[in-house]
Design an enzyme around this catalytic site. Structure first.
Site, mmCIF file in Angstrom:
data_model
loop_
_atom_site.group_PDB
_atom_site.id
_atom_site.type_symbol
_atom_site.label_atom_id
_atom_site.label_comp_id
_atom_site.label_asym_id
_atom_site.label_seq_id
_atom_site.Cartn_x
_atom_site.Cartn_y
_atom_site.Cartn_z
ATOM 1 N N GLY A 119 4.960 -3.321 13.773
ATOM 2 C CA GLY A 119 3.673 -3.390 14.474
ATOM 3 C C GLY A 119 3.118 -1.994 14.663
ATOM 4 O O GLY A 119 3.573 -1.033 14.024
ATOM 5 N N LYS A 168 4.228 -5.957 0.151
ATOM 6 C CA LYS A 168 3.759 -7.289 -0.247
ATOM 7 C C LYS A 168 3.006 -7.967 0.899
ATOM 8 O O LYS A 168 2.040 -8.668 0.689
ATOM 9 C CB LYS A 168 4.965 -8.134 -0.663
HETATM 10 C C1 F6R Z 1 -2.882 -7.145 -4.547
HETATM 11 C C2 F6R Z 1 -2.299 -7.848 -3.434
HETATM 12 C C3 F6R Z 1 -2.909 -7.684 -2.100
HETATM 13 C C4 F6R Z 1 -2.881 -8.998 -1.307
HETATM 14 C C5 F6R Z 1 -3.410 -8.773 0.123
HETATM 15 C C6 F6R Z 1 -3.464 -10.067 0.906
HETATM 16 O O1 F6R Z 1 -2.195 -7.418 -5.729
HETATM 17 O O2 F6R Z 1 -1.329 -8.542 -3.572
HETATM 18 O O3 F6R Z 1 -4.205 -7.194 -2.192
HETATM 19 O O4 F6R Z 1 -3.662 -9.929 -1.979
HETATM 20 O O5 F6R Z 1 -2.597 -7.867 0.779
HETATM 21 O O6 F6R Z 1 -2.200 -10.617 1.029
HETATM 22 P P1 F6R Z 1 -2.008 -12.138 1.408
HETATM 23 O O7 F6R Z 1 -2.557 -12.944 0.291
HETATM 24 O O8 F6R Z 1 -0.535 -12.298 1.581
HETATM 25 O O9 F6R Z 1 -2.770 -12.375 2.688
#
Ligand code: F6R
Length: 630
Positions: A106, A625
């Site tokens: 956080g 990720k």
């Molecule tokens: C780019 C990528 C990021 C995610 C973004 C949103 O390849 O993976 O731009 O798309 O951080 O993540 P989520 O979809 O997990 O909310």
């Protein structure tokens, strides 16, 4: 961001050594950050800490070298917010005496005044992080009861936190607390655990307590007691989770990213499976709206970040075309701070692979607080977003491990399309015959994606060319810039192609709506900046060709992504001397679905260019990720 895992077990239990559990857990939590990692355990009633800059491997090596073993400890994998990635900024952090250790996920927004206060009180802070203040605050409040000290310390924090504290004065328990960052407790036989997500603990237990915001817990070998930040006991259900321990491996591929790109025929099919029949009728499990909700709907917002935001942009076109309801697309990080007009007649659609993205979660909370209902399109079934939204439509892309999102993106497009069809069927806006055509096009997609994957030779040649070396150039590479252009539904795909190439190969790849080029951006076009032009939208094809001519006139090398039956484009684009083919072909489909097919070569371009430039494609620098801080 950051990933947390902690463990309290008894020596007699059949649970493996706590250190082994925590190191394995850190590997699986690396999607949350991988710039440093650390572990603190109790050994002979003293806290022992090992921290290393970099991924989990160097930490694991050092842990093995010193033979660390314990049945109680905490561990952390970091994505740096405050303070560079380094040994000293890695967690766990210790108090001045080295008796208490803390890990944190956080951001502590008021860390500067707290830090100043603590220093005035004589505390020595060793790192540059915001997190370190927490353990010193706990030390300041400690008078023999660790739980009370943590409770008092967190009253002084502004920001978000999932935290775990370990003290050598309390060798049989951990204290944990949560506000706006996920934290779950796993209840095992002979031991209990805490972690940032459920899957990391599935090898040890299927029983979980999900902590909510404002809750904390004392976790001991023989039990867990949950309370709120005011100290009142909270009674919690133990949830039995029936999922398998979905540990994923590369399955023979050199990288997760390539494996995930190649899984798309299946992930697209899985996302449609059981939801679409051959007449085009769409059934979406769990998506039932109250009477009058859809007919009263005045506006749809779609919020998301990064790649999911590009899916949202595609959704905007499709929903407006099919439904004729105004749709606004927002970056989740902007949405809640711009005072959006929300009430019960608006629907917010949130899109996320992980279901843990902090900005998207905050947007959902904002929308719900203003009386709107939220439908989430999410890949990770166990995620916070799935629990927080009013309705959830799961993409069934399977676990996505590579940091760059690929198969989740195409699955998000399928889910959005099915949703738009479901809405328009409900509103009676689409005639049966058209629905059949659409269903036919949808069902053809998996085979079409497979054919793009099977015919990727031109892409491989292009990537070798894009990554060609030039010793006269500072970077060592011939191209350091690349532009993507498109109109209509090709615009979001151009943006996605550019994002993917940027994050994987570190080429400065930028996308422009093709019509915007001459409003300033064309100043950047030179013979050293290849332009990748998308031509899947027949409605704007003529205009697109004009824009291509404009960049050709500035001597930019042009590569086109076009339909197999688009013979004319070969006449427009001048050959590039050292590139055998500069037209990348995709099978024909309807305009709404073309972004799915066009995504595939662009993902491959990013992957192979990154590989050819020697990049760490699965875990690119500076990224994580799951972005769990705002
Ligand atoms: C780019 C990528 C990021 C995610 C973004 C949103 O390849 O993976 O731009 O798309 O951080 O993540 P989520 O979809 O997990 O909310």
């Amino acid at each position: 961001m950051c990933g947390i895992i902690g463990c309290v077990s008894s020596l007699q239990s059949n649970i493996p050594d706590g250190v082994e559990i925590m190191l394995g857990g850190l590997e699986r939590l690396s999607y949350r950050g991988y710039d440093s990692a650390g572990i603190a355990v109790l050994e002979e009633n003293r806290i022992k800490v090992i921290k290393r800059k970099g991924k989990v491997a160097p930490l694991a090596e050092e842990v093995k070298r010193v033979g660390l073993q314990s049945c109680i400890g905490i561990a952390h994998t970091r994505w740096a917010t405050h303070g560079e990635p380094s040994d000293k900024n890695a967690h766990p952090h210790l108090d001045c005496k080295g008796h208490i250790a803390c890990v944190h996920n956080g951001i502590i927004e008021n860390y500067l005044p707290l830090r100043r206060h603590l220093q005035q009180q004589g505390h020595t802070l060793l790192s540059d992080t915001d997190s370190e203040v927490i353990v010193h605050l706990v030390e300041e409040h400690y008078t023999g009861n660790l739980e009370e000290a943590v409770r008092e310390a967190i009253q002084r924090l502004i920001g978000s936190f999932a935290l775990v504290a370990l003290s050598q004065h309390h060798p049989h328990s951990l204290i944990v607390a949560r506000k706006d960052c996920p934290l779950i407790i796993g209840c095992g036989q002979g031991g209990n655990f805490v972690a940032s997500d459920i899957p990391v603990l599935l090898s040890y237990t299927k029983k979980f307590i999900i902590l909510e915001n404002g809750e904390m817990a004392k976790i001991s070998v023989d039990g867990v007691s949950v309370s709120n930040f005011s100290g009142d006991k909270v009674s919690k259900d133990i949830q039995q989770i029936e999922w398998e321990n979905g540990k994923v491996d590369k399955g023979g591929y050199s990288h997760f990213m390539l494996k995930e790109i190649e899984e798309q025929p299946k992930s697209i099919l899985d996302t449609m499976r059981g939801r679409l029949n051959s007449d085009g009728l769409v059934k979406l499990e769990g998506i039932e709206f109250p009477a009058g909700f859809l007919s009263n709907l005045q506006r749809i917002y779609i919020v998301a970040c990064g790649t999911a935001y590009h899916a949202a942009m595609i959704g905007e076109h499709i929903f407006e075309d099919l439904l004729r309801i105004p749709v606004e697309v927002d970056l989740a990080s902007e949405f809640r701070y711009r005072n959006p007009i929300l009430d019960k007649r608006s629907l917010v659609i949130a899109i996320s692979q992980s279901g843990e993205t902090a900005d998207t979660l905050a947007s959902i909370a904002e929308a719900q607080a203003r009386g709107s209902r939220v439908l989430a399109i999410v890949n990770v079934v166990s995620s916070t977003m799935s629990r927080q939204a009013d309705w959830t439509l799961h993409t069934r892309a399977g676990a996505e491990v590579a940091v760059a999102s690929t198969k989740a993106f195409t699955a998000q497009q399928i889910a959005l399309f099915l949703l738009a069809l479901r809405f328009s069927q409900h509103a009676g806006r689409i005639a049966g015959g058209i629905m059949e055509d659409i269903a036919h096009s949808l069902m053809a997609l998996p085979a079409q994606v497979q054919s793009i994957l099977d015919n990727s030779k031109p892409v491989l040649e292009l990537c070798r060319w894009l990554a060609s070396k030039d010793t006269g150039n500072n970077s060592g590479f011939r191209f350091n810039d690349c532009f993507f252009i498109g109109r209509g539904l090709d615009d979001p795909i151009a943006r996605e192609g550019a994002l993917k190439l940027r994050e994987i190969s570190y080429i400065n790849a930028v996308a422009y709506a093709a019509g915007e080029l001459k409003h300033g951006n064309i100043a950047l076009i030179t013979p050293e900046s290849p332009v990748i032009a998308l031509l899947t939208q027949d409605r704007v094809r003529g205009k697109m060709v004009s824009n291509i001519m404009e960049v050709i006139a500035r001597q930019a090398p042009v590569i086109a992504v076009a339909y197999e039956d688009d013979g004319q484009i070969a006449e427009v684009i001048p050959p590039i001397a050292d590139l055998p083919s500069q037209i990348i072909r995709i099978p024909r489909t309807i305009a709404w679905l073309a972004p799915i097919l066009a995504s595939i070569p662009l993902q491959l371009i990013a992957y192979y260019t990154g590989i050819n430039r020697g990049c760490d494609v699965d875990q690119p620098r500076n990224l994580a990720k799951s972005v769990t801080v705002e």
